[in-house]
Design an enzyme around this catalytic site. Sequence first.
Site, PDB file in Angstrom:
ATOM      1  N   PRO A  75      50.907  44.326  74.975  1.00 29.45           N
ATOM      2  CA  PRO A  75      51.816  43.677  74.456  1.00 29.45           C
ATOM      3  C   PRO A  75      52.082  42.585  75.296  1.00 29.45           C
ATOM      4  O   PRO A  75      51.490  41.642  75.991  1.00 29.45           O
ATOM      5  CB  PRO A  75      53.799  44.469  75.581  1.00 29.45           C
ATOM      6  CG  PRO A  75      53.067  45.232  75.657  1.00 29.45           C
ATOM      7  CD  PRO A  75      52.095  45.329  75.867  1.00 29.45           C
ATOM      8  N   GLU A  76      52.330  41.233  73.538  1.00 33.18           N
ATOM      9  CA  GLU A  76      52.203  39.704  74.246  1.00 33.18           C
ATOM     10  C   GLU A  76      53.433  39.090  73.983  1.00 33.18           C
ATOM     11  O   GLU A  76      54.628  40.605  73.814  1.00 33.18           O
ATOM     12  CB  GLU A  76      51.653  38.956  73.326  1.00 33.18           C
ATOM     13  CG  GLU A  76      50.003  39.966  73.497  1.00 33.18           C
ATOM     14  CD  GLU A  76      48.834  39.428  72.992  1.00 33.18           C
ATOM     15  OE1 GLU A  76      48.984  37.667  72.758  1.00 33.18           O
ATOM     16  OE2 GLU A  76      47.538  39.605  72.861  1.00 33.18           O
TER      17      GLU A  76
ATOM     18  N   LYS B 125      55.956  38.040  80.092  1.00 30.28           N
ATOM     19  CA  LYS B 125      56.039  39.445  79.999  1.00 30.28           C
ATOM     20  C   LYS B 125      56.946  40.079  80.846  1.00 30.28           C
ATOM     21  O   LYS B 125      56.842  41.048  80.998  1.00 30.28           O
ATOM     22  CB  LYS B 125      54.338  39.822  79.665  1.00 30.28           C
ATOM     23  CG  LYS B 125      53.136  39.183  79.023  1.00 30.28           C
ATOM     24  CD  LYS B 125      51.702  39.465  79.298  1.00 30.28           C
ATOM     25  CE  LYS B 125      50.784  39.116  78.146  1.00 30.28           C
ATOM     26  NZ  LYS B 125      49.564  39.211  78.517  1.00 30.28           N
TER      27      LYS B 125
ATOM     28  N   ARG C 278      36.529  39.470  77.618  1.00 28.13           N
ATOM     29  CA  ARG C 278      37.887  40.412  75.845  1.00 28.13           C
ATOM     30  C   ARG C 278      36.651  40.399  75.211  1.00 28.13           C
ATOM     31  O   ARG C 278      35.959  38.879  75.023  1.00 28.13           O
ATOM     32  CB  ARG C 278      38.992  39.347  75.997  1.00 28.13           C
ATOM     33  CG  ARG C 278      39.582  39.764  77.587  1.00 28.13           C
ATOM     34  CD  ARG C 278      40.094  41.293  77.214  1.00 28.13           C
ATOM     35  NE  ARG C 278      40.710  41.483  76.699  1.00 28.13           N
ATOM     36  CZ  ARG C 278      42.271  41.159  76.277  1.00 28.13           C
ATOM     37  NH1 ARG C 278      43.098  40.502  77.551  1.00 28.13           N
ATOM     38  NH2 ARG C 278      43.474  41.839  75.737  1.00 28.13           N
TER      39      ARG C 278
END
Length: 298
Positions: free
Chosen positions: A2-3, A58, A282
Site C-alpha cells: 500500500p502507498e 503510510k 525495484r
Amino acid sequence: MPELPEVESARRSLEHWLTDQRLTKVGGDTGRPLTATPATYRRHLRHRRIGAAERRGKQLFLGLGPPDSGTSPHRGLHLHLGMTGRFVVTPAKAAPPRFSRLQLTRDDGWTLHFCDARRIGKAELVEAARLLELDDARALGPDPLLDTWSGAVLEKALASSSRPVKVVLMDQARIAGIGNIQAAEALFRARLSPWWPAQELTGRQTQRLARAVSTTLKTTLDQLESARTERLTALERGDAEADAAPLYLTEGGSSSFLVYGRQEQPCPECGKKLRLDRQDGRSTCWCPRCQEGPGPRA
C-alpha cells in the site's frame, strides 16, 4: 505494498466505521501485527470510544478516549499495513475473513478486522494522544496530501542527493508515502527519466514533477474512493458478496496505470514499447522516448 492513496482510503474507512464508536468486544491473534498479547488489547480497547483516525505517510493512528467517552484521547492504536494489511468489515454474526489478526467490534455488532496474510504490518498500543508524537511519524518527510506541497518543497527534499530521482522519491525520510507505483507514474507524467540524479533537476523540472506527483496521487485516490463508496453501499444494504474497500489497485484494467506493470506494451503517448529495468532492487517501467534524461547504467 500500500502507498499513500491506499492508506488514505484506509483511513477514511477507519473513520467511517470506528470514529466515535464504542468497542464492546476485542479479539486478536498472538504475534504480529499485534505487539502485545490479545488480553492486553482487550484490557485497553474494550469499552473505549474511538477518536479521530489520522494518517501521515503510510502510518495510521486511532485515538482512544476514556471508557464511555469520546473526548480527550490519552493513548492510541498505531497501525501500519505492511505489505498485505487490509481492513475488512463484517456484520454481526458473520464469519471472520481470512487472515483476521485483530477484531474490533462496535455496539451494533459490526466488526472491523485487521487482516494481514504475511504478518508484516503493525497494530501497536501506544502512549500518545496524536500521531505526530510517535517517532515513526516524526521521521517522515513532508506528506504531499497533508502538508504544503510545491516545487520548492520537492526541490528541498531532492537536494543534496545524487541518487536517481525515483529512488529519492521513495525515501520516506524525504517524502512521506510515495512508493514504487506512484513514483513511476509521476515521473512519466512529468516526462522525466527515473535515472536523473535528484540534485541535478532544474527548478522547472522540479515544478513539473511536483505537479505530476499531485495529479498521480489524486487520480489513484479518486479510483480507490469510487470503489470504496460502491462497496460501502453494497455492504450496508446487506449484499452477502460485499467486502471491505480494496486497498490495492491492480495492474491494467480499471486501475488505468499509465506505465506501471505495462512493460512491453505501447507507451500511451508515443506508442514505443515501454521498458522495464531494475533500479535499487525495484522494477521501473518507463518510456525512454517520452521521459527525458539519462537511462540505466550498463
